[in-house]
Design a protein around this motif. Structure first.
Motif, PDB file in Angstrom:
ATOM      1  N   PRO A 102      49.843  37.170  57.411  1.00  0.00           N
ATOM      2  CA  PRO A 102      50.150  37.635  56.805  1.00  0.00           C
ATOM      3  C   PRO A 102      49.368  36.973  55.344  1.00  0.00           C
ATOM      4  O   PRO A 102      49.119  35.344  55.328  1.00  0.00           O
ATOM      5  CB  PRO A 102      51.795  36.416  56.742  1.00  0.00           C
ATOM      6  CG  PRO A 102      51.679  36.597  57.938  1.00  0.00           C
ATOM      7  CD  PRO A 102      50.882  36.301  59.131  1.00  0.00           C
ATOM      8  N   LEU A 103      49.531  37.219  53.966  1.00  0.00           N
ATOM      9  CA  LEU A 103      48.796  37.245  52.652  1.00  0.00           C
ATOM     10  C   LEU A 103      49.382  37.393  51.667  1.00  0.00           C
ATOM     11  O   LEU A 103      50.343  37.934  50.822  1.00  0.00           O
ATOM     12  CB  LEU A 103      47.457  37.644  52.835  1.00  0.00           C
ATOM     13  CG  LEU A 103      47.024  38.244  51.229  1.00  0.00           C
ATOM     14  CD1 LEU A 103      46.166  36.532  51.967  1.00  0.00           C
ATOM     15  CD2 LEU A 103      45.360  39.009  51.712  1.00  0.00           C
ATOM     16  N   ARG A 104      49.816  36.100  50.880  1.00  0.00           N
ATOM     17  CA  ARG A 104      50.352  35.466  49.817  1.00  0.00           C
ATOM     18  C   ARG A 104      49.312  35.040  48.421  1.00  0.00           C
ATOM     19  O   ARG A 104      48.505  34.723  48.445  1.00  0.00           O
ATOM     20  CB  ARG A 104      51.630  35.129  49.547  1.00  0.00           C
ATOM     21  CG  ARG A 104      53.049  35.336  49.915  1.00  0.00           C
ATOM     22  CD  ARG A 104      53.937  34.697  49.759  1.00  0.00           C
ATOM     23  NE  ARG A 104      54.150  33.499  50.780  1.00  0.00           N
ATOM     24  CZ  ARG A 104      53.888  32.243  50.502  1.00  0.00           C
ATOM     25  NH1 ARG A 104      54.014  31.606  48.784  1.00  0.00           N
ATOM     26  NH2 ARG A 104      54.312  31.506  51.392  1.00  0.00           N
TER      27      ARG A 104
ATOM     28  N   VAL B 189      51.199  42.932  55.027  1.00  0.00           N
ATOM     29  CA  VAL B 189      51.490  42.317  56.184  1.00  0.00           C
ATOM     30  C   VAL B 189      51.443  43.570  56.965  1.00  0.00           C
ATOM     31  O   VAL B 189      51.386  44.356  56.752  1.00  0.00           O
ATOM     32  CB  VAL B 189      53.259  42.006  55.961  1.00  0.00           C
ATOM     33  CG1 VAL B 189      53.690  41.452  57.538  1.00  0.00           C
ATOM     34  CG2 VAL B 189      54.034  40.464  55.406  1.00  0.00           C
ATOM     35  N   ALA B 190      50.815  42.861  57.804  1.00  0.00           N
ATOM     36  CA  ALA B 190      49.939  43.789  59.497  1.00  0.00           C
ATOM     37  C   ALA B 190      50.910  44.105  60.235  1.00  0.00           C
ATOM     38  O   ALA B 190      52.220  43.544  59.823  1.00  0.00           O
ATOM     39  CB  ALA B 190      49.104  43.448  59.941  1.00  0.00           C
TER      40      ALA B 190
ATOM     41  N   HIS C  26      59.670  32.784  51.547  1.00  0.00           N
ATOM     42  CA  HIS C  26      60.876  33.925  51.562  1.00  0.00           C
ATOM     43  C   HIS C  26      61.125  35.306  51.541  1.00  0.00           C
ATOM     44  O   HIS C  26      61.583  35.838  52.099  1.00  0.00           O
ATOM     45  CB  HIS C  26      62.789  33.633  50.872  1.00  0.00           C
ATOM     46  CG  HIS C  26      63.100  32.363  50.842  1.00  0.00           C
ATOM     47  ND1 HIS C  26      63.351  30.986  51.866  1.00  0.00           N
ATOM     48  CD2 HIS C  26      62.826  31.271  50.036  1.00  0.00           C
ATOM     49  CE1 HIS C  26      63.489  30.228  51.707  1.00  0.00           C
ATOM     50  NE2 HIS C  26      63.748  29.695  50.172  1.00  0.00           N
ATOM     51  N   ASP C  27      60.258  36.141  50.670  1.00  0.00           N
ATOM     52  CA  ASP C  27      59.969  37.221  50.478  1.00  0.00           C
ATOM     53  C   ASP C  27      58.913  37.323  51.883  1.00  0.00           C
ATOM     54  O   ASP C  27      58.786  38.598  52.573  1.00  0.00           O
ATOM     55  CB  ASP C  27      58.470  37.811  49.464  1.00  0.00           C
ATOM     56  CG  ASP C  27      60.151  37.178  48.108  1.00  0.00           C
ATOM     57  OD1 ASP C  27      61.046  37.514  48.453  1.00  0.00           O
ATOM     58  OD2 ASP C  27      58.882  37.087  46.904  1.00  0.00           O
ATOM     59  N   GLU C  28      57.998  36.475  52.158  1.00  0.00           N
ATOM     60  CA  GLU C  28      57.210  36.864  53.060  1.00  0.00           C
ATOM     61  C   GLU C  28      57.648  37.008  54.968  1.00  0.00           C
ATOM     62  O   GLU C  28      57.539  37.599  55.456  1.00  0.00           O
ATOM     63  CB  GLU C  28      55.845  35.919  53.161  1.00  0.00           C
ATOM     64  CG  GLU C  28      55.433  35.484  53.959  1.00  0.00           C
ATOM     65  CD  GLU C  28      54.026  34.609  54.452  1.00  0.00           C
ATOM     66  OE1 GLU C  28      53.363  33.778  55.673  1.00  0.00           O
ATOM     67  OE2 GLU C  28      53.783  34.102  53.386  1.00  0.00           O
ATOM     68  N   ASN C  29      58.238  35.528  54.903  1.00  0.00           N
ATOM     69  CA  ASN C  29      59.413  35.988  55.937  1.00  0.00           C
ATOM     70  C   ASN C  29      59.718  37.594  56.560  1.00  0.00           C
ATOM     71  O   ASN C  29      60.520  37.898  57.842  1.00  0.00           O
ATOM     72  CB  ASN C  29      60.662  34.620  56.287  1.00  0.00           C
ATOM     73  CG  ASN C  29      59.768  33.782  56.323  1.00  0.00           C
ATOM     74  OD1 ASN C  29      58.271  33.442  56.680  1.00  0.00           O
ATOM     75  ND2 ASN C  29      60.125  32.728  55.695  1.00  0.00           N
ATOM     76  N   VAL C  30      60.914  37.820  54.920  1.00  0.00           N
ATOM     77  CA  VAL C  30      61.671  38.999  55.533  1.00  0.00           C
ATOM     78  C   VAL C  30      60.818  40.218  56.234  1.00  0.00           C
ATOM     79  O   VAL C  30      61.057  40.999  56.468  1.00  0.00           O
ATOM     80  CB  VAL C  30      62.898  39.149  54.330  1.00  0.00           C
ATOM     81  CG1 VAL C  30      61.816  39.347  52.853  1.00  0.00           C
ATOM     82  CG2 VAL C  30      63.574  40.283  54.090  1.00  0.00           C
TER      83      VAL C  30
END
Length: 444
Positions: free
Chosen positions: A128-130, A156-157, A182-186
């Motif tokens: 994951p990349l932010r 996200v892959a 939170h955005d990343e997790n969802v």
């Protein structure tokens, strides 16, 4: 001695202090409740998104839905899904959502992203990349001319069966904030469900293709019916992985006679397909007895089916074209089937309504009426199943009128193109499979 603290026990906190501590604690509780409600909303949104993706049954629709639902979950303005090539080193498909018409026009001459820059970074490093500032990321190579300026990125892959299928990209939260954990997790959770949905729809596609191929193998290739011209088409239902019970057949008989049959076995499963094959084969063996009219042949077929099978209810029309004078005589009988459509040389249409008999499998002792009609040269008779005309929102008469109009519009086409045009522009909703067989009498 008295004072403002009179009655207060030693070591007890000041009353105003209690109020302040109570307010602070209530504030923390309120913050936690708000956070809990926000988490619950995100989880519900994620569940709704997973359900929406899972409902799609075509791969392009699934891929587009993945992007749009991800955008909704994190409130982003832009979203895209890059599908990797077989080598896994570059993109072979790029589904972009959120671009305005002007932005799409500005990018009309731009090639598909090649997977370089920050997009390429995610391909090479599928974690994951932010990114809060794309332009300052070490892998950034800038944007092509006409591309909207993007500041933030969440990537996200998506994996299918343990292999990287593609990458989901989101950019620019509508509230102007960078993407958070939170955005990343969802989105990670959504990507996991998306991989399952993609695998499921690919399995559905393989099943659908297999079912359609099996169905077509059960249907005959039309033989040489000269002096008649003949053409047929079968089209499966819009719902994937369904076998159908529609069938057709045409058999040349001695004396320039041709027998034609079309039918529909109730059901959409392997049993219906098997019943269709057995019914067609039994009927073929009965057609060579020209002493019996079509109604008697159908009755004999019904009795045979009742005696040795447990086939479902079946509708069918059996017709025989015989030479007569300067034209041809059509004899037919129906077992609960939709009437054939006649098209005259002058392009007038008429449904060959006649008293119908009961479908096969209802009561084999009930006789089926026979009907007859003289056909001049260059007359076309179209036999079809009800999947061509059934639509839940339209009366059957309206659909039959639409079919007649289509027949007139395409009547000058070669016969194979004619039946294909009817199948392509049918007035039904496509929920059922359909079969069409057309026979044209010779020129005068």
């Amino acid at each position: 001695m008295t004072g403002e603290n009179e009655g207060q026990q030693p070591g007890q906190p000041h009353l105003p202090d209690l109020h302040m501590r109570l307010r602070a604690e209530l504030g923390r509780i309120d913050d936690r409740l708000r956070g809990l409600l926000d988490t619950m909303d995100r989880l519900q949104g994620l569940l709704d998104a997973v359900v929406a993706i899972s409902r799609e049954v075509e791969l392009p629709a699934v891929l587009h839905r993945i992007v749009t639902t991800a955008m909704e979950l994190v409130g982003s303005r832009y979203g895209a899904l890059g599908v990797l090539s077989e080598s896994g080193e570059q993109l072979e498909q790029f589904i972009a959502v959120g671009l305005s018409e002007q932005e799409r026009a500005d990018l009309a001459e731009t090639d598909l992203p090649r997977g370089r820059g920050v997009l390429g970074h995610l391909i090479r490093h599928p974690e994951p990349l932010r990114v809060d500032s794309i332009s300052t990321h070490p892998s950034s190579v800038g944007f092509p001319p006409g591309h909207p300026y993007l500041r933030t990125l969440l990537g996200v892959a998506i994996s299918v069966r343990g292999e990287i299928y593609g990458d989901l990209y989101l950019s620019e939260r509508r509230d102007g904030q960078p993407f958070d954990v939170h955005d990343e997790n969802v989105v990670i959770a959504l990507a996991s469900a998306a991989g399952i949905a993609i695998e499921n729809v690919r399995l559905f596609e393989r099943v659908r293709i297999g079912a359609e191929q099996f169905q077509r193998l059960l249907l005959p290739t039309l033989p040489d019916l000269r002096p008649f011209a003949a053409a047929a088409v079968y089209q499966p239902a819009a719902e994937p992985s369904q076998l159908g019970g529609d069938w057709y057949d045409a058999i040349p008989l001695p004396g320039n006679v041709v027998a034609v049959v079309i039918g529909d076995v109730v059901g959409h499963d392997l049993e219906a397909a098997a019943a269709m094959a057995s019914t067609r084969n039994m009927l073929r063996s009965l057609l060579f007895d020209r002493g019996n009219p079509p109604g008697a042949v159908l009755t004999q077929l019904d009795r045979t089916l009742q005696a040795i099978t447990d086939n479902p209810v079946t509708t069918t029309t059996l017709a025989r074209f015989e030479p007569e004078g300067g034209g041809w005589r059509l004899h037919w009988s129906t077992a609960g089937h939709v009437p054939p459509l006649l098209i005259t040389p002058e392009h007038r249409t008429e449904y060959l309504f006649g008293e119908p008999g009961l479908p096969l499998g209802v009561d084999p002792e009930q006789p089926r009426p026979d009907h007859s009609r003289f056909l001049p040269p260059d007359t076309t008779v179209v036999f079809f199943t009800d999947g061509l005309i059934e639509h839940p929102d339209h009366p059957i008469d309206e659909s039959m009128d639409q079919l007649a109009d289509l027949a007139v519009a395409y009547a000058d086409l070669p016969l194979q193109e004619f039946v294909q045009a009817l199948a392509d522009h049918h007035p039904s909703d496509g929920h059922d499979d359909m079969a069409i067989l057309a026979l044209r009498t010779p020129h005068g």
